[in-house]
Design an enzyme around this catalytic site. Sequence first.
Site, PDB file in Angstrom:
ATOM      1  N   GLY A 165       0.853  -1.187   0.000  1.00  0.00           N
ATOM      2  CA  GLY A 165       0.000   0.000   0.000  1.00  0.00           C
ATOM      3  C   GLY A 165       0.878   1.222   0.000  1.00  0.00           C
ATOM      4  O   GLY A 165       2.099   1.121  -0.082  1.00  0.00           O
ATOM      5  N   GLY A 166       0.257   2.373   0.100  1.00  0.00           N
ATOM      6  CA  GLY A 166       0.985   3.626   0.038  1.00  0.00           C
ATOM      7  C   GLY A 166       2.053   3.749   1.098  1.00  0.00           C
ATOM      8  O   GLY A 166       3.114   4.296   0.848  1.00  0.00           O
ATOM      9  N   PHE A 167       1.788   3.249   2.290  1.00  0.00           N
ATOM     10  CA  PHE A 167       2.833   3.421   3.301  1.00  0.00           C
ATOM     11  C   PHE A 167       3.330   2.115   3.899  1.00  0.00           C
ATOM     12  O   PHE A 167       4.024   2.104   4.881  1.00  0.00           O
ATOM     13  CB  PHE A 167       2.394   4.392   4.408  1.00  0.00           C
ATOM     14  CG  PHE A 167       1.184   3.952   5.162  1.00  0.00           C
ATOM     15  CD1 PHE A 167       1.292   3.044   6.206  1.00  0.00           C
ATOM     16  CD2 PHE A 167      -0.079   4.451   4.843  1.00  0.00           C
ATOM     17  CE1 PHE A 167       0.182   2.640   6.907  1.00  0.00           C
ATOM     18  CE2 PHE A 167      -1.192   4.043   5.554  1.00  0.00           C
ATOM     19  CZ  PHE A 167      -1.070   3.139   6.578  1.00  0.00           C
ATOM     20  N   GLY A 168       3.026   0.997   3.287  1.00  0.00           N
ATOM     21  CA  GLY A 168       3.578  -0.218   3.831  1.00  0.00           C
ATOM     22  C   GLY A 168       3.233  -1.446   3.035  1.00  0.00           C
ATOM     23  O   GLY A 168       2.313  -1.435   2.233  1.00  0.00           O
ATOM     24  N   ASP A 197     -13.503   6.175   0.554  1.00  0.00           N
ATOM     25  CA  ASP A 197     -12.602   5.712  -0.501  1.00  0.00           C
ATOM     26  C   ASP A 197     -13.107   4.389  -1.077  1.00  0.00           C
ATOM     27  O   ASP A 197     -12.346   3.437  -1.242  1.00  0.00           O
ATOM     28  CB  ASP A 197     -11.179   5.581   0.041  1.00  0.00           C
ATOM     29  CG  ASP A 197     -10.130   5.567  -1.077  1.00  0.00           C
ATOM     30  OD1 ASP A 197     -10.480   5.906  -2.227  1.00  0.00           O
ATOM     31  OD2 ASP A 197      -8.977   5.195  -0.794  1.00  0.00           O
TER      32      ASP A 197
END
Lengths: 442, 341
Positions: free
Chosen positions: B26-29, B146
């Site tokens: 994902g975006g941060f992990g 989202d």
Amino acid sequence: MDFIEPILSVASQIYNLVENVKANKKRCRRVCQRVRALEDLVRSIKKRKQGQNSADVEKALRQLSITLTSAQELIRKYTLAKWVERIVNSSSHGDEFNSVNERLNDAFQSLSGALQVEQGNMLNQVFELSSREKEDEVDQREDDTELKRLNKPRITDEVIRMIKADELKYHYPKEPFMTTSTSEVYRGEFHGFQVAIKRYTEPVSTSPRDVRSIFNKEVSTMKRFESPNILRMFGICFQDEDGPSPQFLIVMEYCEMGSLRQVLDKCKLSWTSRACMCLDAAKGLYRLHQTEEKSKVHGCINSSTFLVDKGYTVKLGGFELAKTETSLKKQAKDKGSTSLCYSSPEMLGSANYVYSKECEIYSFGIVLWEIATGQKPLKDWSSQDIYQKVCKEKFQEPLPDNCPEALRQVINACRDYDSFKRPSAGELVDKLRSTVAQLEAQ
Amino acid sequence: MEPVSLPAPTLIEESNLTDWKVIGSGGFGQIYSARHHKWCCSVAIKLLHYDDGTNGSLLREMDMMRIGGSPFVIQVLGVFKGRPASSGLSVQLGLVMELMERGSLACLQKTLCETPPWPLVFRLAHQVALGINFLHTLSPSVLHLDLKPSNVLLDSSLNAKLTDFGLARCYHSTTRLSKKVDREEGGTNSYMPPEAFKVTYSPTRASDIYSYGILLWSIVTGKQPYADAISSIVRFRIPLGDRPSLDEIQSQAAGIAGLRRLTNLMEKCWETKPNLRPTSHECTTETEELYKMHRHTINDAVFQVLKKLDKKEEEEGVTQQFQRVHISQASGSVLMLNLLN
């Protein structure tokens, strides 16, 4: 049929010129041979009765006429002594022949298609892909030997592949020369080639294994675009693949001058060099749009996707390995800040419009306008303004008064409001080649 | 902002987890699967890349997800703190969730390349509505904000659950969000309601309903909305009234029971005026009725799709088709940090 006589006359002029060429004799003769083959086809049309020919045939003839004029200009160059000296020092004249040959082949394909010529006859052999490529390569080698050009390693000899980290040498100090929100680009060397190494700085949204499989798939299905007007990709490289934050590098050809936009911002250019840059860019696009096999569209044509090398050759970038690159970026690509200035009227008119080559030619026309004016298109306009003016009022940004007429026509045709009236990339190459030859002769 | 007072989360230590595998990012992990050997089952773990203080969003997401208790919303099982096998030295935090074997709806669409069998279409439509309805009926309401195919996960029988609460928030009628915040946290343009592109935008339940309408279109067609348009065009055209094309659906509608009604629901959900959109309750009642018409053939449909997926998997020699969840980067409160450190 008023196209036929002019075509035959240009053809015979080509035969005369070839007798007098001083350089690249082999390749000029080969062009000549192919023109003769086409001439036979054209004569057979002439014998037919009026009214027997479809619109397709007429269209193919019209195209052929443009292509022949442009081939004539090319061959004429090599009859002039001053050119011999120039081409010895230039690196891209080989490609001039490639694109003329490709255009002749396009003409043959569409003419024989329109006439429903049987497959497997003598004519087909002249234009058969594998033998054409072989002939052209031999011709080029012999021509180059005659000109005593050094046989440098060619950039396209390297296949696109996985690159090991120790195959890359970085320039010191190891500082990026370009930084974007998602990447840093370093200068380096790979197997003797000057390369740009793009390193993705954001945590990526795809696992290394997935990137690898996307890369392998893409490389195996990718049509190789071997052209001096297409930015060359060498491959990808993983660092710290099994670690918590694996890094991905993309290795590509290095272009000293930066993006086309940067060059236009800082350089003063003559009309001849502007027209040459237009021609280069069109050749890159033509290679992509070309009709053989499955043709492709780029999808994101603007003045930053073109790059410029130290010899001012313009190269189209941003589509080889496009899938691999996308997998290395975060999914939310742009935050809606991209300008609409490259969007064609029909794209502005509906979010559901299906992108086509015609849309792409419009965007390309905007890039040509930038090359001609050096300015940024529709600068500081809001989306609303662009929509109102371009889509509703059919507005085109004006070209300067001193713009050469031939160039003006080409640029305006690309930006035509009616997508049907825009030229194909192939026609663009022909017309721009003639334009360049005219300007150079002045 | 804290919705309900929550008990301390279950801490899951690395000693309990074996067989770590990356299944997505994902975006941060990155997202891993691993086996919890005491529980004798596999779980999904969403880890942060770097422990750089951005834990807030993960922890906020966890808060949002722990209010769970619906079979149509992904369950958080606990919090991971430790050094996962492949990560080297640093201690990392993560969310431990139930593992959804069949990945996301986005993966399913990519593999099938066509509309799923109709019974499955209607069940997906209904289960997503149930998930949204659950969130909206909490007190206070939770907005997902989202909704899109990659945030709908599928279990081994292709049942759908909502995930990714990176953007979710509690609904307070007084909360105002500046445009800047909205831009930074952004949802996915194509699924965002027209009012979201205005300077003053405060998300409401109707924002989720709009996204649900677009999601319905995607479920029915198997396609992505506005596939060819760049996002600036989408941002510009949506407020002007552009919506995905219904031509293709309408040409099929006569032959499929309930498809015309589902199309009507879609259109009501994506009304420009938020107050004209139905409530999640209205959506759910409608999809429930529609799904009933196809329920008797659902097992066949599911089996047929599963067979297709297994075959594709075999062909590609890919051993996993797990979730590939996209987590948007979101900065948020740091509610749970103190508790964990």
